[in-house]
Design an enzyme around this catalytic site. Structure first.
Site, short mmCIF file in Angstrom:
data_model
loop_
_atom_site.label_atom_id
_atom_site.label_comp_id
_atom_site.label_asym_id
_atom_site.label_seq_id
_atom_site.Cartn_x
_atom_site.Cartn_y
_atom_site.Cartn_z
CE LYS A 21 74.96 21.36 63.28
NZ LYS A 21 74.07 22.03 64.20
CB SER A 74 69.11 23.67 60.93
OG SER A 74 67.97 23.76 61.75
CG HIS A 124 73.41 24.66 59.68
ND1 HIS A 124 73.77 23.35 59.49
CD2 HIS A 124 72.52 24.66 60.69
CE1 HIS A 124 73.11 22.59 60.33
NE2 HIS A 124 72.33 23.35 61.08
C1 LIG Z 1 73.22 21.82 65.24
C2 LIG Z 1 72.68 23.10 65.73
C3 LIG Z 1 72.83 23.47 67.07
C4 LIG Z 1 73.41 22.55 68.10
O1 LIG Z 1 74.77 22.43 67.98
P1 LIG Z 1 75.50 21.19 68.66
O2 LIG Z 1 76.91 21.59 68.78
O3 LIG Z 1 75.30 20.03 67.73
O4 LIG Z 1 74.83 20.95 69.98
C5 LIG Z 1 72.41 24.73 67.43
N1 LIG Z 1 71.82 25.56 66.55
C6 LIG Z 1 71.62 25.21 65.26
C7 LIG Z 1 70.97 26.17 64.33
C8 LIG Z 1 72.04 23.97 64.82
O5 LIG Z 1 71.82 23.60 63.57
#
Ligand SMILES: *Cc1c(COP(=O)(O)O)cnc(C)c1O
Length: 392
Positions: free
Chosen positions: A235, A176, A204
């Site tokens: 996302k 990320s 992602h």
């Molecule tokens: C954003 C993210 C999460 C968390 O997801 P949310 O739905 O925002 O709680 C988990 N793992 C990764 C790799 C992320 O980038």
């Protein structure tokens, strides 16, 4: 007695705050205007979050089923719209079943807590998301961290671990803060050699990578290679929530034992309805992914021409590693003056000395947006070069 060891709560809080302030790492939220900024900080890679058709589906879902689900999934909150969404997510990722969670953070906590205990050995990439580290800690499972993307290091750690311990290898799909993609086939092969399971968090990658936006695991790597797949909906899909996809046995296990699944209200039905719509649009409008690919290629070409410190990333996450956190904050502030919003990422999110601008690209960006970003970055660079001249 140092204030941080005081038993007085206000004294303890003040000591923690002071420590963070002196380190120059105090974090602030800013209320974002809904328009008039060019957002290069979010994760809305396909431009779906503000698509009016999703808002419409969300409103319709709320009208039909209520604004909230009224209970947890195991009590009376599990609705037909959740069931339909789970089936669609399973089909997208080529798995027998999927299970919805309220957030990605909870999906990771719940899955690791349900799979692991003090006997389990967990092997995590150094750069894994915080929720994966927290999940293993919650399970009381010792985590060993292997060097980023280093299969030989993972192999060595696995070989050294007790053969009678159940083993789980855990990795982000797309990292990320760096934007690079894990070697899924390599991880799967290494895990299999040691009789370990592989869990991949493709937060992602889902919607962006893969033949049909099924992510970096998806249909290319089935449940034999990646038995535990996590995807998030907040996302590229533009809504909120997350899911775990895998075998019937895995999903039933999570329903029984994942406390962050059992003891929380079901996802609001409007969110599930909007996510179903997002999945329809993902399939019906492949040009979104093509446009995103074009923006990424254009940014990388122009940034290379400017001599900006590009990372080796071909995903929408394009970090510029500037080093010191004050430099990152200065660049972000200068870009903000031009109406350009980028992420300024510092320790403890990334290691010290690797502070960076986290620039994210989206199919919603126009060519003019991208030009404005590149001009802003060139101005930051020119400003630093001027200062260099003054001080040397
Ligand atoms: C954003 C993210 C999460 C968390 O997801 P949310 O739905 O925002 O709680 C988990 N793992 C990764 C790799 C992320 O980038």
């Amino acid at each position: 007695m140092p204030p941080s060891m005081s038993t007085d709560w206000p004294t303890r809080l003040a000591a923690r705050a002071q420590g963070r302030r002196t380190a120059g790492l105090w974090r602030r939220r800013t209320v974002q205007p809904t328009d008039a900024v060019r957002d290069f900080a979010g994760n809305d890679y396909l431009g779906l979050a503000r698509d009016p058709r999703l808002a419409e589906a969300m409103a319709e879902g709320a009208r039909c089923h209520g604004a909230g689900a009224r209970a947890s999934h195991l009590v009376s909150g599990h609705l037909a719209v959740h069931e339909a969404l789970e089936a669609r997510l399973a089909a997208l990722t080529g798995r027998p079943r999927a299970l919805l969670f309220s957030t990605g953070y909870m999906a990771n906590l719940g899955t690791l807590q349900a799979l692991c205990d003090g006997e389990t050995r967990v092997f995590q990439d150094r750069l894994n998301h915080a929720s994966l580290l927290d999940g293993a800690a919650l399970a009381g499972a010792p985590s060993r961290r292997f060097h980023h993307g280093d299969l030989a290091d993972l192999d060595r750690l696995l070989a050294r671990s007790p053969a009678d311990a159940p083993r789980l290898v855990v990795s982000d799909g797309v990292f990320s803060m760096d934007g690079d993609v894990a070697d899924i086939a390599g991880l799967a092969e290494t895990a299999r050699r040691h009789g370990a399971w592989l869990m991949v968090d493709d937060a992602h990658g889902l919607g962006v990578l893969g033949e049909v936006g099924d992510g970096c695991v998806g249909r290319a790597h089935g449940i034999d290679a990646v038995p535990v797949l996590v995807g998030t909906l907040g996302k590229a899909l533009g809504t909120a929530g997350a899911f775990v996809a895998g075998s019937h046995e895995l999903i039933e296990h999570l329903i029984q034992f994942a406390r962050p699944y059992v003891y929380t209200s079901a996802q609001p039905p409007g969110v599930a309805a909007a996510t179903l719509r997002a999945l329809e649009l993902l399939a019906a409008e492949p040009e979104r992914r093509a446009r995103l690919g074009a923006r990424i290629a254009c940014f990388r070409r122009e940034a290379a021409t400017l001599g900006l410190p590009l990372a080796e990333s071909h995903t929408p996450i394009q970090p510029l590693v500037l080093g010191e956190s004050h430099r990152v904050m200065a660049w972000a502030a200068r870009l903000a003056e031009r109406g350009l919003l980028v992420g300024a990422i510092r320790e403890p999110t990334v290691p010290r000395g690797q502070a960076r601008l986290r620039i994210t690209l989206s199919a919603a960006h126009t060519e003019a947006d991208l030009d404005a970003l590149l001009e802003g970055l060139a101005a930051c660079q020119a400003h630093d070069a001027d200062r260099q001249e003054v001080t040397t």
